[in-house]
Design an enzyme around this catalytic site. Structure first.
Site, PDB file in Angstrom:
ATOM      1  N   THR A   1       0.822  -1.207   0.000  1.00 61.55           N
ATOM      2  CA  THR A   1       0.000   0.000   0.000  1.00 61.55           C
ATOM      3  C   THR A   1       0.863   1.267   0.000  1.00 61.55           C
ATOM      4  O   THR A   1       1.999   1.236   0.490  1.00 61.55           O
ATOM      5  CB  THR A   1      -0.887  -0.009   1.268  1.00 61.55           C
ATOM      6  OG1 THR A   1      -1.428   1.288   1.475  1.00 61.55           O
ATOM      7  CG2 THR A   1      -0.089  -0.361   2.514  1.00 61.55           C
ATOM      8  N   ASP A   2       0.294   2.365  -0.483  1.00 60.52           N
ATOM      9  CA  ASP A   2       1.010   3.648  -0.414  1.00 60.52           C
ATOM     10  C   ASP A   2       1.082   4.172   1.018  1.00 60.52           C
ATOM     11  O   ASP A   2       1.840   5.098   1.308  1.00 60.52           O
ATOM     12  CB  ASP A   2       0.362   4.691  -1.346  1.00 60.52           C
ATOM     13  CG  ASP A   2      -1.084   5.023  -0.992  1.00 60.52           C
ATOM     14  OD1 ASP A   2      -1.663   4.377  -0.095  1.00 60.52           O
ATOM     15  OD2 ASP A   2      -1.643   5.946  -1.617  1.00 60.52           O
ATOM     16  N   GLU A   3       0.303   3.570   1.930  1.00 63.61           N
ATOM     17  CA  GLU A   3       0.253   4.089   3.304  1.00 63.61           C
ATOM     18  C   GLU A   3       1.584   3.899   4.038  1.00 63.61           C
ATOM     19  O   GLU A   3       1.828   4.541   5.050  1.00 63.61           O
ATOM     20  CB  GLU A   3      -0.912   3.448   4.072  1.00 63.61           C
ATOM     21  CG  GLU A   3      -2.229   3.726   3.363  1.00 63.61           C
ATOM     22  CD  GLU A   3      -3.486   3.328   4.116  1.00 63.61           C
ATOM     23  OE1 GLU A   3      -3.452   3.269   5.347  1.00 63.61           O
ATOM     24  OE2 GLU A   3      -4.514   3.103   3.437  1.00 63.61           O
TER      25      GLU A   3
ATOM     26  N   TYR B   1      -1.762  -0.582  10.958  1.00 64.65           N
ATOM     27  CA  TYR B   1      -1.899  -1.253   9.648  1.00 64.65           C
ATOM     28  C   TYR B   1      -0.701  -0.944   8.760  1.00 64.65           C
ATOM     29  O   TYR B   1      -0.027  -1.844   8.257  1.00 64.65           O
ATOM     30  CB  TYR B   1      -3.200  -0.818   8.957  1.00 64.65           C
ATOM     31  CG  TYR B   1      -3.229  -1.137   7.468  1.00 64.65           C
ATOM     32  CD1 TYR B   1      -3.217  -2.454   7.014  1.00 64.65           C
ATOM     33  CD2 TYR B   1      -3.244  -0.110   6.511  1.00 64.65           C
ATOM     34  CE1 TYR B   1      -3.227  -2.749   5.651  1.00 64.65           C
ATOM     35  CE2 TYR B   1      -3.256  -0.394   5.152  1.00 64.65           C
ATOM     36  CZ  TYR B   1      -3.245  -1.718   4.723  1.00 64.65           C
ATOM     37  OH  TYR B   1      -3.244  -1.999   3.376  1.00 64.65           O
TER      38      TYR B   1
ATOM     39  N   LYS C   1       2.355  -3.343   7.275  1.00 56.51           N
ATOM     40  CA  LYS C   1       2.627  -3.517   5.836  1.00 56.51           C
ATOM     41  C   LYS C   1       4.066  -3.079   5.525  1.00 56.51           C
ATOM     42  O   LYS C   1       4.761  -3.723   4.741  1.00 56.51           O
ATOM     43  CB  LYS C   1       1.633  -2.718   4.985  1.00 56.51           C
ATOM     44  CG  LYS C   1       0.200  -3.234   5.008  1.00 56.51           C
ATOM     45  CD  LYS C   1       0.031  -4.628   4.425  1.00 56.51           C
ATOM     46  CE  LYS C   1       0.230  -4.707   2.936  1.00 56.51           C
ATOM     47  NZ  LYS C   1      -0.151  -6.039   2.394  1.00 56.51           N
TER      48      LYS C   1
HETATM   49  P1  NAD Z   1      -9.470  -7.463   2.133  1.00 51.60           P
HETATM   50  O1  NAD Z   1      -9.488  -7.198   3.596  1.00 51.60           O
HETATM   51  O2  NAD Z   1     -10.685  -7.218   1.332  1.00 51.60           O
HETATM   52  O3  NAD Z   1      -9.050  -8.985   1.871  1.00 51.60           O
HETATM   53  C1  NAD Z   1      -8.035  -9.622   2.592  1.00 51.60           C
HETATM   54  C2  NAD Z   1      -8.197 -11.119   2.376  1.00 51.60           C
HETATM   55  O4  NAD Z   1      -7.139 -11.787   3.097  1.00 51.60           O
HETATM   56  C3  NAD Z   1      -9.517 -11.683   2.905  1.00 51.60           C
HETATM   57  O5  NAD Z   1     -10.083 -12.557   1.959  1.00 51.60           O
HETATM   58  C4  NAD Z   1      -9.109 -12.434   4.155  1.00 51.60           C
HETATM   59  O6  NAD Z   1      -9.962 -13.549   4.439  1.00 51.60           O
HETATM   60  C5  NAD Z   1      -7.701 -12.876   3.813  1.00 51.60           C
HETATM   61  N1  NAD Z   1      -6.883 -13.122   5.010  1.00 51.60           N
HETATM   62  C6  NAD Z   1      -6.757 -12.305   6.093  1.00 51.60           C
HETATM   63  N2  NAD Z   1      -5.937 -12.887   6.992  1.00 51.60           N
HETATM   64  C7  NAD Z   1      -5.530 -14.072   6.456  1.00 51.60           C
HETATM   65  C8  NAD Z   1      -4.683 -15.108   6.908  1.00 51.60           C
HETATM   66  N3  NAD Z   1      -4.077 -15.037   8.103  1.00 51.60           N
HETATM   67  N4  NAD Z   1      -4.471 -16.173   6.104  1.00 51.60           N
HETATM   68  C9  NAD Z   1      -5.082 -16.273   4.891  1.00 51.60           C
HETATM   69  N5  NAD Z   1      -5.927 -15.319   4.429  1.00 51.60           N
HETATM   70  C10 NAD Z   1      -6.143 -14.233   5.207  1.00 51.60           C
HETATM   71  O7  NAD Z   1      -8.227  -6.637   1.579  1.00 51.60           O
HETATM   72  P2  NAD Z   1      -8.020  -5.920   0.162  1.00 51.60           P
HETATM   73  O8  NAD Z   1      -8.538  -4.557   0.252  1.00 51.60           O
HETATM   74  O9  NAD Z   1      -8.466  -6.841  -0.902  1.00 51.60           O
HETATM   75  O10 NAD Z   1      -6.430  -5.829   0.148  1.00 51.60           O
HETATM   76  C11 NAD Z   1      -5.645  -6.890  -0.398  1.00 51.60           C
HETATM   77  C12 NAD Z   1      -4.178  -6.504  -0.303  1.00 51.60           C
HETATM   78  O11 NAD Z   1      -3.949  -5.298  -1.011  1.00 51.60           O
HETATM   79  C13 NAD Z   1      -3.704  -6.266   1.124  1.00 51.60           C
HETATM   80  O12 NAD Z   1      -2.402  -6.789   1.244  1.00 51.60           O
HETATM   81  C14 NAD Z   1      -3.697  -4.747   1.252  1.00 51.60           C
HETATM   82  O13 NAD Z   1      -2.727  -4.332   2.185  1.00 51.60           O
HETATM   83  C15 NAD Z   1      -3.347  -4.335  -0.159  1.00 51.60           C
HETATM   84  N6  NAD Z   1      -3.841  -3.012  -0.592  1.00 51.60           N
HETATM   85  C16 NAD Z   1      -5.173  -2.691  -0.434  1.00 51.60           C
HETATM   86  C17 NAD Z   1      -5.621  -1.451  -0.898  1.00 51.60           C
HETATM   87  C18 NAD Z   1      -7.082  -1.050  -0.791  1.00 51.60           C
HETATM   88  O14 NAD Z   1      -7.427   0.084  -1.128  1.00 51.60           O
HETATM   89  N7  NAD Z   1      -7.980  -1.935  -0.403  1.00 51.60           N
HETATM   90  C19 NAD Z   1      -4.732  -0.556  -1.485  1.00 51.60           C
HETATM   91  C20 NAD Z   1      -3.380  -0.934  -1.622  1.00 51.60           C
HETATM   92  C21 NAD Z   1      -2.957  -2.175  -1.170  1.00 51.60           C
HETATM   93  P1  TYD Z   2     -10.724   3.941   4.305  1.00 54.19           P
HETATM   94  O1  TYD Z   2     -11.687   3.511   3.247  1.00 54.19           O
HETATM   95  O2  TYD Z   2     -10.802   3.298   5.656  1.00 54.19           O
HETATM   96  O3  TYD Z   2      -9.271   3.791   3.685  1.00 54.19           O
HETATM   97  P2  TYD Z   2      -7.820   4.285   4.282  1.00 54.19           P
HETATM   98  O4  TYD Z   2      -7.991   4.727   5.677  1.00 54.19           O
HETATM   99  O5  TYD Z   2      -7.005   3.043   4.191  1.00 54.19           O
HETATM  100  O6  TYD Z   2      -7.369   5.379   3.359  1.00 54.19           O
HETATM  101  O7  TYD Z   2     -10.891   5.508   4.519  1.00 54.19           O
HETATM  102  C1  TYD Z   2     -10.734   6.418   3.460  1.00 54.19           C
HETATM  103  C2  TYD Z   2     -10.822   7.814   4.026  1.00 54.19           C
HETATM  104  O8  TYD Z   2     -12.169   8.030   4.522  1.00 54.19           O
HETATM  105  C3  TYD Z   2      -9.909   8.041   5.220  1.00 54.19           C
HETATM  106  O9  TYD Z   2      -9.413   9.378   5.187  1.00 54.19           O
HETATM  107  C4  TYD Z   2     -10.812   7.853   6.426  1.00 54.19           C
HETATM  108  C5  TYD Z   2     -12.176   8.331   5.925  1.00 54.19           C
HETATM  109  N1  TYD Z   2     -13.342   7.658   6.501  1.00 54.19           N
HETATM  110  C6  TYD Z   2     -14.392   8.417   7.061  1.00 54.19           C
HETATM  111  O10 TYD Z   2     -14.352   9.664   7.082  1.00 54.19           O
HETATM  112  N2  TYD Z   2     -15.463   7.758   7.579  1.00 54.19           N
HETATM  113  C7  TYD Z   2     -15.548   6.393   7.586  1.00 54.19           C
HETATM  114  O11 TYD Z   2     -16.561   5.832   8.104  1.00 54.19           O
HETATM  115  C8  TYD Z   2     -14.481   5.634   7.003  1.00 54.19           C
HETATM  116  C9  TYD Z   2     -14.528   4.128   6.980  1.00 54.19           C
HETATM  117  C10 TYD Z   2     -13.396   6.314   6.466  1.00 54.19           C
END
Ligand code: NAD
Ligand code: TYD
Length: 353
Positions: free
Chosen positions: A134-136, A159, A163
């Protein structure tokens, strides 16, 4: 005939993982795709119903933290590539309870690295461990500037710290043991199958149900939003053409202040639900800010754009329309994935705030 590649995708039942599994299973019938997922609250096989019977796909339920299980998977299926997405992914949950993030995101990643190192040692043929991040990890920007691949890591939530730690370990296995790795760091994704705890699907869920839309603080925080299908396309390119040992930033060049995005989403939802303009926006409620809330994320993704020709294909207006439309046509999915501990968790969070 043996498959051309046998790829382990971890976290394939989650939001991004299910898009990556679907893309690889459909696009590469000559590969075998093994999806390992623990099926936490965020993982759901409902996300993969359309491809579950494909002959090149197999789901195995399991925990990446379980050493013996992961060693067995890499050996039993002769895995040649890993695309590692499994993670605890929600910042608010990491604030409420960090330990699961340490187990899954750090220990789970090291288990996979160890298993890959063990099984790939002395073997021929191309191998790749591709870690999705992630960019975070780069921390929080002020009003100016962008994260590049050279930006120093400065994670600020449990988180992002977990990561960042996993990214460092993946890089360490490249330098120390010569494990072939690629890492990508992506901005905020949105689209179908995202669990309704993240901003966009939570707010769609609440608008449909006439519930308050909890905006943290003043809603001034900025995120760069990318359609999930564009992230999956970037993962496909990097899996096949990324240079070993390299990191690539992925982003949408699409920055939005939360409050502006929320108002836009409210207006899209009013249109779709046939409500009078302004109806959904009345649900906007300012709540206590998230602890340590990062102000701004913005990604410079020129490396993957220039070197590998990737660029986003879905503009934000279209992506948001498609996403809102998908959730409205898939209310049963929403009901199924929110039927577990979801409401209990949220009620507890609201009480604490
Ligand atoms: P998500 O929470 O929707 O999915 C995570 C999946 O991992 C789930 O299916 C969960 O059951 C599985 N999981 C969790 N713990 C596990 C374990 N111990 N063993 C096996 N499986 C397990 O997450 P996402 O949003 O799809 O993100 C996927 C990846 O991409 C993550 O690594 C996240 O850090 C990264 N990422 C997400 C975003 C975003 O905006 N969602 C952006 C950049 C990077
Ligand atoms: P989120 O979807 O949790 O992603 P991330 O924190 O990983 O960027 O949140 C996106 C943005 O929205 C973040 O600045 C937090 C804000 N947010 C709210 O204001 N209210 C909410 O209920 C949630 C879930 C997020």
């Amino acid at each position: 005939m043996a498959p051309e590649k046998t790829i382990l995708i971890t976290g394939g039942a989650g939001f991004i993982g299910s898009h990556v599994v679907r893309l690889f299973v459909n696009k590469y019938p000559e590969y075998r795709i093994i999806n390992v997922d623990k099926l936490t609250y965020a993982g759901n096989l409902e996300n993969l119903r359309d491809i579950e019977d494909k002959p090149n796909y197999l789901f195995v339920k399991g925990d990446i933290v379980d050493q013996a299980f992961i060693h067995d998977i890499l050996g039993r299926y002769a895995i040649t590539g890993v695309i590692h997405l499994a993670a605890e992914s929600h910042v608010d949950r990491s604030i409420a309870s960090p330990m699961e993030f340490i187990h899954t995101n750090i220990t789970g990643t090291v288990n996979l690295l160890n298993a890959a190192r063990h099984h790939w040692k002395g073997t021929s043929g191309e191998k790749l461990f591709y870690h999705i991040s992630t960019d975070e990890v780069y921390g929080s920007l002020g009003e100016q500037g962008y994260f590049t691949e050279q930006t120093a890591y400065d994670p600020r939530s449990p988180y992002s710290a977990s990561k960042a730690s996993s990214d460092h370990l993946v890089r360490a296995y490249f330098h120390t043991f010569g494990l072939p790795v690629v890492i990508s760091n992506c901005s905020n994704n949105y689209g179908p199958y995202q669990f309704p705890e993240k901003l966009i699907p939570l707010f769609i869920h609440n608008i449909v149900n006439n519930k308050p839309l909890p905006v943290y603080g003043k809603g001034e925080n900025v995120r760069d939003w990318l359609y999930v299908g564009d992230h999956a396309a970037a993962i496909d390119i990097l899996f096949h053409h990324g240079e070993k040992g390299e990191t690539y930033n992925i982003g949408g060049n699409n920055e939005w202040k939360n409050i502006d995005l929320i108002k836009k989403l409210c207006s899209v939802m009013d249109g779709k639900l046939g409500r009078k303009p302004g109806t959904s926006a009345r649900l906007i409620t300012s709540v206590k800010d998230r602890a340590g809330h990062d102000l701004r994320y913005a990604i410079d993704s020129s490396k993957i754009r220039k070197e590998l020709g990737w660029k986003p294909s879905v503009d934000f207006d279209k992506g948001l329309e498609m996403t809102a439309g998908w959730y409205l046509s898939n209310k049963e999915w929403m009901e199924k994935v929110t039927s577990g501990d979801y409401l209990k968790y949220y009620e507890e969070q609201y009480v604490k705030r």
